[in-house]
Design a protein around this motif. Structure first.
Motif, PDB file in Angstrom:
ATOM      1  N   LEU A 153      57.361  -0.900  12.251  1.00  0.00           N
ATOM      2  CA  LEU A 153      56.550  -0.493  13.401  1.00  0.00           C
ATOM      3  C   LEU A 153      57.190   0.744  14.016  1.00  0.00           C
ATOM      4  CD1 LEU A 153      56.027  -4.007  15.068  1.00  0.00           C
ATOM      5  CD2 LEU A 153      54.451  -2.811  13.533  1.00  0.00           C
TER       6      LEU A 153
ATOM      7  N   VAL B 297      49.766   0.136  17.073  1.00  0.00           N
ATOM      8  CA  VAL B 297      51.055  -0.492  16.787  1.00  0.00           C
ATOM      9  C   VAL B 297      51.042  -1.950  17.243  1.00  0.00           C
ATOM     10  CG1 VAL B 297      53.528  -0.469  17.325  1.00  0.00           C
ATOM     11  CG2 VAL B 297      52.326   1.687  16.946  1.00  0.00           C
TER      12      VAL B 297
ATOM     13  N   HIS C 265      49.160  -4.270  14.837  1.00  0.00           N
ATOM     14  CA  HIS C 265      49.944  -4.641  13.664  1.00  0.00           C
ATOM     15  C   HIS C 265      51.090  -5.576  14.040  1.00  0.00           C
ATOM     16  CE1 HIS C 265      47.787  -1.201  11.953  1.00  0.00           C
ATOM     17  NE2 HIS C 265      48.007  -1.774  10.793  1.00  0.00           N
ATOM     18  N   ALA C 266      51.672  -5.363  15.215  1.00  0.00           N
ATOM     19  CA  ALA C 266      52.755  -6.237  15.668  1.00  0.00           C
ATOM     20  C   ALA C 266      52.254  -7.666  15.834  1.00  0.00           C
ATOM     21  CB  ALA C 266      53.323  -5.713  16.989  1.00  0.00           C
TER      22      ALA C 266
ATOM     23  N   ILE D  53      61.031  -7.557  10.693  1.00  0.00           N
ATOM     24  CA  ILE D  53      60.377  -6.359  11.222  1.00  0.00           C
ATOM     25  C   ILE D  53      61.434  -5.333  11.585  1.00  0.00           C
ATOM     26  CG2 ILE D  53      59.003  -5.433  13.137  1.00  0.00           C
ATOM     27  CD1 ILE D  53      57.562  -8.099  13.294  1.00  0.00           C
TER      28      ILE D  53
ATOM     29  N   ILE E  64      61.761  -1.870  13.778  1.00  0.00           N
ATOM     30  CA  ILE E  64      61.136  -0.975  14.758  1.00  0.00           C
ATOM     31  C   ILE E  64      61.933   0.315  14.753  1.00  0.00           C
ATOM     32  CG2 ILE E  64      60.415  -0.662  17.149  1.00  0.00           C
ATOM     33  CD1 ILE E  64      60.549  -3.720  17.459  1.00  0.00           C
TER      34      ILE E  64
END
Length: 471
Positions: free
Chosen positions: A306, A150, A153-154, A164, A166
């Motif tokens: 994410l 994770v 990718h963040a 984004i 989450i």
């Protein structure tokens, strides 16, 4: 290259493996060479390469099977396939499936190195200054392969202005991740503004986010900037966006589309430049189906999604987190509690943690406050966990926990020897590796003398010991 690229090399031909290792190391790269696909999957989480170079034809798992496994668990990791059995169908199949490059042996060394450098640039973060690599995620403590993926990718998303979303359970650290993304972004020198959408009454939400003009309503005694303007040039974090009233969602969508907001009671709109990170514990797909969340707003927010794993899926992080929280509690309360008794830690490792990291932090603070000895005993942990431990899990959760604990015990008994563990379980080694990946278990952590370097995160000596004692 100014910084070495970490490359995982997979080939069952010892001579070629040695030759490629020398060539890549001479070019300034850091290379970890393994003999098969199964071994490659076992070391991926530790070594954290930016690139995988694999032979196509190998005993057991071949190169394309390895690629499929990597794509499933590490979708951003580029893979180069090498083969002495090259053909147009192979190349077409490989590239259609997403393989970064396909080279037929014998290949030109410069061609390989050029492909490696292009793939390394795609791989991302390692070429950043080392201080930045450490600082952006300094407050996130983990050795979990799932969470590391994770974070990978963040970091890649942080370099863009992409919105984004989450989406994860409460208490997993959504705001912590949002702040980390902000620190890794080009906006890091500008404000990070956080707002909890569920904590603001619907009647005040527009004024809070967009601002208001003097006299626009009772109590508006002066002009006031909204949080969008406060975050101008930086990041606006909309926590619990899934609880935003449906009537306001259209106004938020317009602000995101137009890049401007109109304060309540004002005659003119104000241009704003913000990057929006939103978070929710709700299932927004279901909320859309139920008509409780606008689909057009969802797609505007959910450009990159994410998903933070819950604490029960990253048990290896519990000792690290518990010891960090204990150190923080000691500093606040001027106490000198040194750690946790082994049976106390085992209780924490086996708990369901419905409240995730937030619940663990609360438990540690409670235990530290009540502890009268140097070591936190199991009785204090059990007392704090009493309500949770008294709740029966679902049948699916109970079966999953049993399977995970069974695999952990096998790895502990065999000291991380996958072949022996697979035989004891009556499973083929390849199938056993799939089970380990499913439950995110790394056999290397159970070996008495690991050859790979310790993951970042620190922790006490007991935190190191517990890796081989998880139950």
């Amino acid at each position: 290259m100014t910084n070495p690229t970490k490359i995982l090399l997979v080939d069952d031909d010892a001579d070629l493996r040695k030759l490629l290792s020398i060539r890549l190391k001479t070019a300034g790269h850091e290379v970890r060479a393994v003999t098969c696909g199964e071994e490659a999957l076992a070391v991926l989480a530790h070594f954290k390469p930016r690139l995988v170079v694999s032979d196509l034809r190998m005993d057991g798992m071949d190169g394309l099977e390895l690629f499929d496994s990597i794509r499933r668990d590490y979708p951003g990791l580029p893979v180069i396939i090498l083969t002495a059995h090259g053909s147009i169908p192979h190349a077409v199949d490989a590239t259609q499936r997403g393989v970064f490059g396909f080279l037929t042996k014998p290949f030109d060394g410069k061609e390989l190195l050029g492909l490696v450098e292009r793939a390394a640039r795609l791989g991302g973060a390692e070429e950043e200054p080392s201080s930045r690599i450490e600082d952006w995620r300094a407050n996130i403590i983990t050795r979990s392969a799932a969470l590391e993926d994770v974070l990978r990718h963040a970091y890649l998303a942080a370099e863009t202005d992409t919105n984004i979303l989450i989406q994860s359970e409460s208490g997993t650290g959504k705001e912590l991740l949002a702040r980390a993304v902000h620190r890794a972004s080009p906006r890091s020198s500008r404000p990070f503004v956080a707002v909890n959408c569920s904590a603001i009454p619907e009647t005040l939400l527009e004024s809070e986010l967009f601002g208001h003009a003097k006299g626009s309503f009772t109590g508006a005694i002066q002009n006031r900037k909204g949080l969008f303007e406060e975050a101008d040039g930086g990041t606006l974090f909309l926590d619990e966006v899934g609880d935003m009233p449906l009537a306001f969602q259209a106004k938020l969508l317009r602000a995101l589309q137009e890049g401007e907001v109109r304060p309540v009671g004002a005659n003119r709109s104000v241009s704003v430049d913000v990057r929006v990170i939103s978070a929710t514990h709700r299932d927004l797909d279901q909320a859309m189906a139920d008509g409780q969340f606008r689909a057009d707003l969802f797609y505007r927010l959910n450009v990159v999604r994410l998903e933070l794993p819950p604490l029960r899926e990253r048990l290896e992080d519990i000792p690290l987190l518990a010891n960090r929280f204990l150190a923080e509690a000691n500093a606040r309360n001027k106490r000198q509690v040194e750690g946790f008794a082994p049976d106390a830690m085992e209780l924490m490792m086996s708990a369901p943690w419905p409240g995730n990291v937030r619940q663990l932090q609360n438990l540690v603070e409670q235990a530290a406050a009540l502890c009268t000895t140097k070591i936190v005993p199991a009785t204090l942990v059990q007392r704090a966990l009493r309500n949770d431990l008294g709740t029966l899990p679902s049948l699916a959760d109970a079966r999953e926990r049993f399977d995970r604990e069974y695999l952990i015990n096998l790895l502990r008994i065999t000291e991380g020897n996958v072949s022996s563990a697979a035989r004891m379980a009556g499973r083929h080694r390849t199938e056993f590796y799939k089970l380990l990946r499913r439950y995110r278990l790394d056999s290397a952590l159970f070996r008495p003398s690991p050859t790979t370097e310790e993951p970042q995160g620190g922790g006490s000596a007991y935190a190191t010991e517990i890796r081989g004692r998880v139950v």
